[in-house]
Design a protein around this motif. Structure first.
Motif, short mmCIF file in Angstrom:
data_model
loop_
_atom_site.label_atom_id
_atom_site.label_comp_id
_atom_site.label_asym_id
_atom_site.label_seq_id
_atom_site.Cartn_x
_atom_site.Cartn_y
_atom_site.Cartn_z
N LYS A 132 -58.70 58.21 0.20
CA LYS A 132 -57.64 57.35 0.42
C LYS A 132 -56.63 57.69 1.38
N PRO B 81 -64.30 55.42 3.76
CA PRO B 81 -63.68 54.52 2.45
C PRO B 81 -63.29 55.15 1.36
N ALA C 195 -54.86 45.82 -1.19
CA ALA C 195 -55.93 45.14 -0.31
C ALA C 195 -56.86 44.39 -1.09
N TRP D 202 -60.60 44.80 3.03
CA TRP D 202 -61.54 46.18 2.90
C TRP D 202 -62.40 45.98 4.08
N VAL E 91 -54.39 50.59 -0.11
CA VAL E 91 -55.62 50.82 -0.85
C VAL E 91 -55.39 50.23 -2.39
N VAL F 39 -58.04 56.06 4.64
CA VAL F 39 -57.97 54.59 4.58
C VAL F 39 -56.46 54.22 4.83
N ALA G 26 -55.65 52.01 8.11
CA ALA G 26 -55.10 50.62 7.80
C ALA G 26 -53.75 50.57 8.59
N PRO H 273 -60.46 42.39 -1.26
CA PRO H 273 -61.85 42.68 -0.68
C PRO H 273 -62.04 42.32 0.65
#
Length: 183
Positions: free
Chosen positions: A107, A104, A72, A77, A69, A110, A114, A74
């Motif tokens: 955290k 999203p 990363a 994402w 987070v 995410v 990921a 844009p």
């Protein structure tokens, strides 16, 4: 290899040079070849010493790890969101493993997603390279897909699944008084 080991090798090389120079005149041609070889070895050893010193200096200034987070871009994402949408559609994810659209904003979810995306990429690439004889994709499906989605979902407030996004409640900090004395 440590700098101390390399310096020990350098001392041994110096001793070899002294032995080579003690060879009698009868072996002059061999002595010349040995001296060239020793010179080359000395240069390579010096390069190794410099490389080890540079590596040690780099290691001393190592960065602290950062979460996905935090680091990363844009583009990453967007790629993750596209992949999660594809994953849920492709595998027809439903029920308790179906992510709410607000994932999203969570955290923990995410980070799990990921990591799941990274492991999926590695598994699929390994399977492609194996040309039909690999088992990386099977292992990913068996070990990571369901469990990764379960962990991602467990990082999201249950209300988000039922009534829409709900901001997570702050988690109390660790009671520092509970740590052992001297910590």
């Amino acid at each position: 290899m440590t700098r101390l080991t390399l310096e020990g090798l350098e001392d041994q090389l110096d001793e070899l040079v002294m032995l080579v120079s003690a060879v009698t005149e009868d072996g002059l041609e061999r002595t010349d070849r040995l001296e060239k070889a020793v010179g080359t070895l000395r240069e390579q050893l010096q390069e190794l010493i410099e490389h080890v010193a540079a590596t040690e200096a780099e290691d001393a200034g190592e960065e602290e790890p950062a979460s996905w987070v935090e680091r990363a871009t844009p583009e990453a994402w967007v790629a993750l969101a596209d992949w999660v949408d594809w994953l849920q559609s492709h595998y027809e994810v439903s029920g308790e493993h179906r992510l709410p659209p607000c994932w999203p904003r969570h955290k923990g979810a995410v980070e799990e997603l990921a990591a799941l995306q990274g492991s999926w990429k590695n598994a699929m690439l390994a399977d492609m390279k194996a040309e039909g004889v690999g088992d990386a994709a099977v292992y990913w499906h068996d070990r990571y897909r369901g469990e990764g989605l379960r962990r991602a979902c467990s990082s999201i407030n249950r209300a988000c699944f039922n009534t829409g996004h709900t901001e997570p409640k702050p988690v109390p900090a660790t009671d520092r008084g509970a740590l052992p004395s001297g910590a």
